[in-house]
Design a protein around this motif. Structure first.
Motif, PDB file in Angstrom:
ATOM      1  N   VAL A 168     -28.566 -76.929 -28.278  1.00  0.00           N
ATOM      2  CA  VAL A 168     -29.360 -78.244 -29.447  1.00  0.00           C
ATOM      3  C   VAL A 168     -28.234 -79.019 -29.628  1.00  0.00           C
ATOM      4  CG1 VAL A 168     -31.138 -78.606 -31.068  1.00  0.00           C
ATOM      5  CG2 VAL A 168     -31.147 -77.085 -29.749  1.00  0.00           C
ATOM      6  N   LYS A 169     -27.455 -78.257 -30.891  1.00  0.00           N
ATOM      7  CA  LYS A 169     -26.015 -79.540 -30.739  1.00  0.00           C
ATOM      8  C   LYS A 169     -25.609 -80.529 -29.617  1.00  0.00           C
ATOM      9  CE  LYS A 169     -24.259 -77.895 -34.854  1.00  0.00           C
ATOM     10  NZ  LYS A 169     -23.534 -77.082 -35.173  1.00  0.00           N
ATOM     11  N   MET A 170     -24.782 -79.783 -29.070  1.00  0.00           N
ATOM     12  CA  MET A 170     -24.657 -80.494 -27.832  1.00  0.00           C
ATOM     13  C   MET A 170     -25.514 -81.318 -26.648  1.00  0.00           C
ATOM     14  SD  MET A 170     -21.645 -79.223 -28.198  1.00  0.00           S
ATOM     15  CE  MET A 170     -20.870 -79.324 -27.156  1.00  0.00           C
ATOM     16  N   CYS A 171     -26.616 -81.097 -27.455  1.00  0.00           N
ATOM     17  CA  CYS A 171     -28.000 -82.187 -26.556  1.00  0.00           C
ATOM     18  C   CYS A 171     -27.888 -83.073 -27.008  1.00  0.00           C
ATOM     19  CB  CYS A 171     -29.787 -81.082 -26.193  1.00  0.00           C
ATOM     20  SG  CYS A 171     -29.342 -80.102 -24.685  1.00  0.00           S
ATOM     21  N   GLU A 201     -34.071 -83.149 -24.257  1.00  0.00           N
ATOM     22  CA  GLU A 201     -34.046 -82.051 -23.927  1.00  0.00           C
ATOM     23  C   GLU A 201     -33.297 -80.679 -24.939  1.00  0.00           C
ATOM     24  OE1 GLU A 201     -32.842 -84.726 -22.367  1.00  0.00           O
ATOM     25  OE2 GLU A 201     -32.585 -84.062 -20.732  1.00  0.00           O
ATOM     26  N   ALA A 202     -32.648 -81.358 -26.377  1.00  0.00           N
ATOM     27  CA  ALA A 202     -32.731 -80.691 -27.255  1.00  0.00           C
ATOM     28  C   ALA A 202     -33.843 -80.518 -28.014  1.00  0.00           C
ATOM     29  CB  ALA A 202     -32.046 -81.832 -28.365  1.00  0.00           C
ATOM     30  N   ILE A 233     -21.107 -72.753 -21.852  1.00  0.00           N
ATOM     31  CA  ILE A 233     -22.285 -73.633 -21.614  1.00  0.00           C
ATOM     32  C   ILE A 233     -21.493 -75.024 -22.656  1.00  0.00           C
ATOM     33  CG2 ILE A 233     -24.703 -74.175 -23.036  1.00  0.00           C
ATOM     34  CD1 ILE A 233     -24.862 -71.128 -21.690  1.00  0.00           C
ATOM     35  N   LYS A 234     -20.770 -74.359 -24.146  1.00  0.00           N
ATOM     36  CA  LYS A 234     -20.271 -75.584 -24.370  1.00  0.00           C
ATOM     37  C   LYS A 234     -18.954 -77.113 -23.371  1.00  0.00           C
ATOM     38  CE  LYS A 234     -18.381 -76.317 -29.273  1.00  0.00           C
ATOM     39  NZ  LYS A 234     -18.465 -75.303 -30.500  1.00  0.00           N
ATOM     40  N   GLY A 235     -18.518 -76.064 -23.332  1.00  0.00           N
ATOM     41  CA  GLY A 235     -17.205 -76.329 -22.110  1.00  0.00           C
ATOM     42  C   GLY A 235     -17.692 -77.310 -20.969  1.00  0.00           C
ATOM     43  N   MET A 290     -31.685 -83.036 -36.882  1.00  0.00           N
ATOM     44  CA  MET A 290     -30.451 -83.590 -35.679  1.00  0.00           C
ATOM     45  C   MET A 290     -31.847 -84.204 -34.767  1.00  0.00           C
ATOM     46  SD  MET A 290     -27.323 -81.904 -35.479  1.00  0.00           S
ATOM     47  CE  MET A 290     -28.371 -79.831 -34.805  1.00  0.00           C
ATOM     48  N   VAL A 291     -32.317 -84.070 -34.260  1.00  0.00           N
ATOM     49  CA  VAL A 291     -33.163 -83.918 -32.876  1.00  0.00           C
ATOM     50  C   VAL A 291     -34.651 -85.073 -33.355  1.00  0.00           C
ATOM     51  CG1 VAL A 291     -34.997 -83.351 -31.639  1.00  0.00           C
ATOM     52  CG2 VAL A 291     -32.550 -81.229 -31.597  1.00  0.00           C
TER      53      VAL A 291
END
Length: 187
Positions: A126-129, A137-138, A91-93, A159-160
């Motif tokens: 969440v972080k990647m979004c 989306e996050a 997912i991160k990739g 962050m969000v």
């Protein structure tokens, strides 16, 4: 390399092989490791779940997402139950490659196939979004976390909320702030 070792009468056990893979992956020799894994399989060395715990994150970090999927499906075909962290690596990739729709779909598939994400996987999502500018989306993933009984970290909310404010979604940012306050009261 493994073929040469077998010609000399030595085929490493899976633990030794995994250690070699890990060292080579850390040094950036991802393509070599993929080939070595294929050779080892042809020679009768059966990878275990630790093999996949080394290879899937390594190929994902290298941007070889198709190879990561291939390895994940091989692991499942061999009867291994993948850890959430293996899904997380893919997912991160996908997110780093800008393939958010694929990442969201794969995240959903993970749940449908009976591999529920844990708190670190949700937090990574969440972080990647946020990094990708996908603030709504996050926020949705934070809400989903609470719906399945997890309490997101305060940093995730921060962050969000900041991202939502930055993109003009002030009402949603306010609701997320309220949700965090409500969750903290319950704890």
């Amino acid at each position: 390399m493994v073929r040469r070792m077998s010609k000399e009468g030595f085929l490493p056990d899976v633990d030794t092989f995994n250690s070699l893979l890990e060292a080579l992956c850390k040094s950036g020799e991802i393509d070599f490791c993929v080939e070595m894994l294929k050779e080892a399989g042809e020679l009768g060395l059966c990878p275990d779940i630790s093999t996949y715990k080394v290879m899937i994150p390594a190929v994902s970090r290298a941007g070889k997402i198709d190879e990561a999927f291939r390895l994940l499906y091989c692991a499942m075909e061999e009867g291994h139950r993948p850890f959430p962290s293996l899904y997380a690596a893919i997912i991160k990739g996908l997110c780093k490659a800008g393939r958010f729709a694929d990442a969201f779909s794969f995240f959903g598939d993970m749940q449908v196939k009976g591999h529920p994400p844990n708190r670190p996987v949700y937090t990574m999502m969440v972080k990647m979004c946020v990094r990708g500018g996908k603030y709504v989306e996050a926020a949705n993933y934070l809400v989903e976390m609470t719906e399945v009984g997890m309490v997101p970290r305060g940093q995730s909310f921060d962050m969000v909320v900041e991202g939502l404010k930055h993109c003009g979604k002030h009402d949603l940012a306010r609701r997320m702030d309220q949700m965090e306050v409500s969750l903290r009261r319950e704890c």
